[in-house]
Motif scaffolding. Structure first.
Motif, PDB file in Angstrom:
ATOM      1  N   UNK A 132       0.721  -0.985  -0.279  1.00  0.00           N
ATOM      2  CA  UNK A 132      -0.005   0.065   0.005  1.00  0.00           C
ATOM      3  C   UNK A 132       0.724   1.196   0.035  1.00  0.00           C
ATOM      4  N   UNK A 133       1.846   1.110   0.860  1.00  0.00           N
ATOM      5  CA  UNK A 133       3.147   2.905   0.692  1.00  0.00           C
ATOM      6  C   UNK A 133       2.759   2.341  -0.116  1.00  0.00           C
ATOM      7  N   UNK A 134       3.880   1.803  -1.624  1.00  0.00           N
ATOM      8  CA  UNK A 134       4.287   1.843  -2.456  1.00  0.00           C
ATOM      9  C   UNK A 134       3.043   2.305  -3.529  1.00  0.00           C
ATOM     10  N   UNK A 351     -13.420  -9.612  -2.749  1.00  0.00           N
ATOM     11  CA  UNK A 351     -13.438 -10.926  -0.992  1.00  0.00           C
ATOM     12  C   UNK A 351     -12.935 -12.541  -0.989  1.00  0.00           C
ATOM     13  N   UNK A 352     -12.842 -13.285  -2.729  1.00  0.00           N
ATOM     14  CA  UNK A 352     -12.303 -14.394  -2.862  1.00  0.00           C
ATOM     15  C   UNK A 352     -11.234 -14.224  -2.429  1.00  0.00           C
ATOM     16  N   UNK A 353     -10.042 -13.388  -2.811  1.00  0.00           N
ATOM     17  CA  UNK A 353      -9.103 -13.312  -1.942  1.00  0.00           C
ATOM     18  C   UNK A 353      -8.461 -14.271  -1.424  1.00  0.00           C
ATOM     19  N   UNK A 354      -9.716 -13.735  -0.391  1.00  0.00           N
ATOM     20  CA  UNK A 354      -9.325 -14.481   1.238  1.00  0.00           C
ATOM     21  C   UNK A 354     -10.786 -14.226   1.835  1.00  0.00           C
ATOM     22  N   UNK A 355     -11.335 -15.899   1.552  1.00  0.00           N
ATOM     23  CA  UNK A 355     -12.763 -15.200   2.221  1.00  0.00           C
ATOM     24  C   UNK A 355     -13.211 -15.679   3.480  1.00  0.00           C
ATOM     25  N   UNK A 356     -12.545 -16.558   4.330  1.00  0.00           N
ATOM     26  CA  UNK A 356     -12.446 -16.377   5.796  1.00  0.00           C
ATOM     27  C   UNK A 356     -11.919 -15.510   6.250  1.00  0.00           C
ATOM     28  N   UNK A 357     -10.205 -15.243   6.864  1.00  0.00           N
ATOM     29  CA  UNK A 357     -10.581 -14.179   7.790  1.00  0.00           C
ATOM     30  C   UNK A 357     -10.267 -12.935   6.906  1.00  0.00           C
ATOM     31  N   UNK A 358     -10.307 -12.433   5.543  1.00  0.00           N
ATOM     32  CA  UNK A 358      -9.848 -11.710   5.027  1.00  0.00           C
ATOM     33  C   UNK A 358      -8.249 -10.778   5.164  1.00  0.00           C
ATOM     34  N   UNK A 359      -8.587  -9.818   5.110  1.00  0.00           N
ATOM     35  CA  UNK A 359      -7.034  -9.136   4.367  1.00  0.00           C
ATOM     36  C   UNK A 359      -6.481  -8.284   5.149  1.00  0.00           C
ATOM     37  N   UNK A 360      -6.694  -8.545   6.398  1.00  0.00           N
ATOM     38  CA  UNK A 360      -6.395  -6.843   6.726  1.00  0.00           C
ATOM     39  C   UNK A 360      -7.312  -5.978   7.156  1.00  0.00           C
ATOM     40  N   UNK A 361      -7.034  -5.044   8.418  1.00  0.00           N
ATOM     41  CA  UNK A 361      -8.129  -3.518   8.353  1.00  0.00           C
ATOM     42  C   UNK A 361      -7.609  -2.836   7.136  1.00  0.00           C
ATOM     43  N   UNK A 362      -7.765  -1.996   6.927  1.00  0.00           N
ATOM     44  CA  UNK A 362      -8.607  -0.978   5.865  1.00  0.00           C
ATOM     45  C   UNK A 362      -7.201  -1.492   4.594  1.00  0.00           C
ATOM     46  N   UNK A 363      -8.044  -3.182   4.005  1.00  0.00           N
ATOM     47  CA  UNK A 363      -7.326  -3.390   3.430  1.00  0.00           C
ATOM     48  C   UNK A 363      -8.076  -3.392   1.332  1.00  0.00           C
ATOM     49  N   UNK A 364      -8.861  -2.152   1.955  1.00  0.00           N
ATOM     50  CA  UNK A 364      -9.052  -1.461   0.290  1.00  0.00           C
ATOM     51  C   UNK A 364      -7.069  -1.019  -0.233  1.00  0.00           C
ATOM     52  N   UNK A 365      -6.900  -0.048   0.709  1.00  0.00           N
ATOM     53  CA  UNK A 365      -5.919  -0.138   0.496  1.00  0.00           C
ATOM     54  C   UNK A 365      -4.354  -0.426  -0.536  1.00  0.00           C
ATOM     55  N   UNK A 366      -4.775  -2.005  -0.081  1.00  0.00           N
ATOM     56  CA  UNK A 366      -3.521  -2.536  -1.515  1.00  0.00           C
ATOM     57  C   UNK A 366      -4.648  -4.137  -1.921  1.00  0.00           C
ATOM     58  N   UNK A 367      -5.585  -3.153  -2.454  1.00  0.00           N
ATOM     59  CA  UNK A 367      -6.625  -3.663  -3.677  1.00  0.00           C
ATOM     60  C   UNK A 367      -6.877  -3.356  -4.524  1.00  0.00           C
ATOM     61  N   UNK A 368      -6.752  -4.286  -6.061  1.00  0.00           N
ATOM     62  CA  UNK A 368      -6.724  -4.084  -7.512  1.00  0.00           C
ATOM     63  C   UNK A 368      -7.107  -2.323  -7.802  1.00  0.00           C
ATOM     64  N   UNK A 369      -8.322  -2.076  -6.553  1.00  0.00           N
ATOM     65  CA  UNK A 369      -8.468  -0.470  -7.711  1.00  0.00           C
ATOM     66  C   UNK A 369      -7.288   0.438  -7.078  1.00  0.00           C
ATOM     67  N   UNK A 370      -7.495   0.324  -5.857  1.00  0.00           N
ATOM     68  CA  UNK A 370      -5.720   1.439  -5.561  1.00  0.00           C
ATOM     69  C   UNK A 370      -5.019   1.108  -6.913  1.00  0.00           C
ATOM     70  N   UNK A 371      -4.306   0.034  -6.368  1.00  0.00           N
ATOM     71  CA  UNK A 371      -3.248  -0.114  -7.606  1.00  0.00           C
ATOM     72  C   UNK A 371      -3.423   0.208  -8.933  1.00  0.00           C
TER      73      UNK A 371
END
Length: 492
Positions: A132-134, A351-371
């Motif tokens: 995300x920092x990148x 959501x499909x990338x980690x449906x069980x326990x998610x990708x961590x708080x603020x995960x939108x910041x390292x999503x493909x949409x932000x990338x």
């Protein structure tokens, strides 16, 4: 039985004096004399905080909504709210060392179903923050994804609101008149409304100018939607308790608070805030079950919407057309949802990338949409989607179950005959406010404790204070020949 500690009483003022001396010396060397002098003024309040931690609780009720605002000095590492919170926790600890007592730590379900998922979400997020920092390189947001900054902003600071709720619960438990904390809630809750009105007066702008500028609250460190959520949590209790005061003067003063808060809520021009307020008012009217009040309230709301000034109508009806829903699909600039539906469409596959326990708080910041550079935000403008993305199905279910327990407990509290009418109606109002904000959070909101949720955590603190002493409704029914009133009959 209360046990006195053998800890010498002179240690507390000595430790306080040494701590203040060290702090002042460090502050003077880091930020200079003038700033240190300014910061020393709030330090004087620590004398009263260490004498009684409840003084710190009262101060925090007023300051926590502004913990990220430029209205409070934000010198790095010297935030007034931070050291006030720490001082209050220490004062509470010293009190326990001096006088042993049974303090409230909160129900175990709160830690299992709310704190634990958030902690896991923070741990899961840590490996991703470098990515995300990148994505945010060259912007101020990149600093927030350094390990220490990320931990502070997304875990430690939110836990400060939890600490406030627990401190408040203990203060209420020690109070002979818990209704005083309802008064504290009302007084602290009207302050943000007054700030909004003063800010608009300073601007001197017309209603049309205000509704067209969504960031006009930037000088106080909040977005209009955040201020609307903050005020929504106040609106519920303020309206519900108005009928419980005995004197005419108290009722009139409470009614004045309602007018001020509702005026400020409208002037945020937040459509989500309007929806939340309408939900609260609807619950209030239906709980009273007076046909005249019901009809009068509905007629008033309809007339208010029809004959509101053009600026309000333009804001509330922005993008409302026959094909508004179709236009919002895939359109990042649609006027109805400001691109929210298109963002949800593109984030949902994450959501499909980690449906069980998610990708961590603020995960939108390292999503493909932000990338891709199309979207530059750390939240999806939908609390429920944020839960799925960040905490996965397991975390979302646990958090939802915690709120189910919280709602159930508030329903019990608003029916408990052992509580005063003020406390019962406060819990009824706070539950109505929670319902309104949960609806509002379809297009806004965050599940983490934040400044705009200060009064939600204030309410939770009061719930914690009575959590273990409230009788279950099945026991009430078994022990009393009279029928327990339904929640919607409390106003009768």
């Amino acid at each position: 039985m209360i046990k006195r500690s053998t800890l010498p009483t002179f240690w507390l003022p000595l430790m306080l004096a040494l701590g203040m001396a060290a702090f002042i010396g460090l502050a003077a060397s880091v930020v200079g004399g003038p700033v240190t002098a300014f910061l020393f003024v709030p330090l004087l309040a620590l004398v009263f905080v260490f004498r009684d931690y409840r003084f710190g609780v009262v101060c925090l009720a007023f300051l926590l909504p502004w913990s990220s605002s430029p209205l409070i000095p934000q010198a790095r590492g010297l935030n007034v709210v931070n050291y006030l919170l720490i001082a209050t926790v220490l004062s509470f600890g010293f009190r326990f060392l001096k006088v042993k007592f049974d303090f409230i730590v909160g129900p175990s379900s709160f830690f299992k179903y709310f704190i634990l998922p958030l902690t896991v979400g923070w741990v899961v997020a840590m490996p991703h923050i470098g990515i995300a920092a990148g994505y945010f390189t060259g912007t101020e947001g990149a600093i927030g994804f350094q390990p220490l900054e990320f931990t502070k902003n997304w875990y430690i600071i939110p836990m400060g609101y939890v600490a406030f709720a627990l401190l408040l619960a203990n203060a209420v438990k020690e109070s002979k008149k818990p209704e005083r904390f309802v008064i504290l809630f009302l007084v602290a809750g009207v302050v943000p409304a007054i700030v909004v009105l003063i800010l608009i007066q300073i601007y001197g702008a017309s209603l049309t100018d205000l509704q067209g500028q969504r960031n006009f609250m930037r000088p106080i460190g909040m977005h209009a939607n955040e201020m609307a959520a903050l005020l929504a949590f106040v609106v519920g209790p303020v309206i519900f308790v108005i009928s419980t005061w005995k004197s005419i003067f108290s009722k009139m003063l409470n009614f004045l608070l309602v007018i001020v808060i509702l005026a400020a809520q409208l002037l945020t021009f937040s459509r989500g805030g309007l929806v939340a307020t309408l939900v609260i008012l609807t619950i209030y009217i239906f709980q009273r079950r007076h046909i005249l009040l019901l009809l009068g309230g509905l007629i008033f709301m309809v007339l208010a919407l029809l004959f509101a000034p053009p600026a309000f109508q333009d804001r509330w009806l922005t993008g409302v057309t026959e094909d508004a829903v179709q236009q919002s699909m895939g359109n990042l600039n649609d006027p109805l949802t400001a691109g929210r539906v298109a963002v949800w469409e593109r984030l949902l596959p994450e959501v499909k990338k980690s449906p069980v326990w998610g990708r961590g708080v603020a995960s939108t910041a390292w999503s493909d949409l932000v990338r891709s550079g199309v979207y530059k935000a750390t939240h999806p403008h939908n609390m429920y989607l944020a839960l799925l993305l960040d905490l996965g199905i397991v975390g979302s279910v646990l958090v939802a179950y915690w709120y189910r327990l919280l709602i159930r407990k508030q329903l019990q509290l608003q029916q408990d005959p052992e509580l005063s009418p003020v406390m019962r109606q406060f819990f009824a109002g706070s539950l109505a406010a929670l319902a309104g904000v949960l609806v509002m959070n379809v297009t806004n909101g965050n599940y983490l404790p934040r400044p705009e949720y200060t009064f939600h955590w204030f309410s939770i603190g009061l719930v914690f204070a009575f959590w273990s002493v409230t009788r279950d409704q099945t026991l009430v029914k078994a022990s009393s020949p009279r029928r327990v009133p339904r929640p919607w009959q409390l106003g009768r």
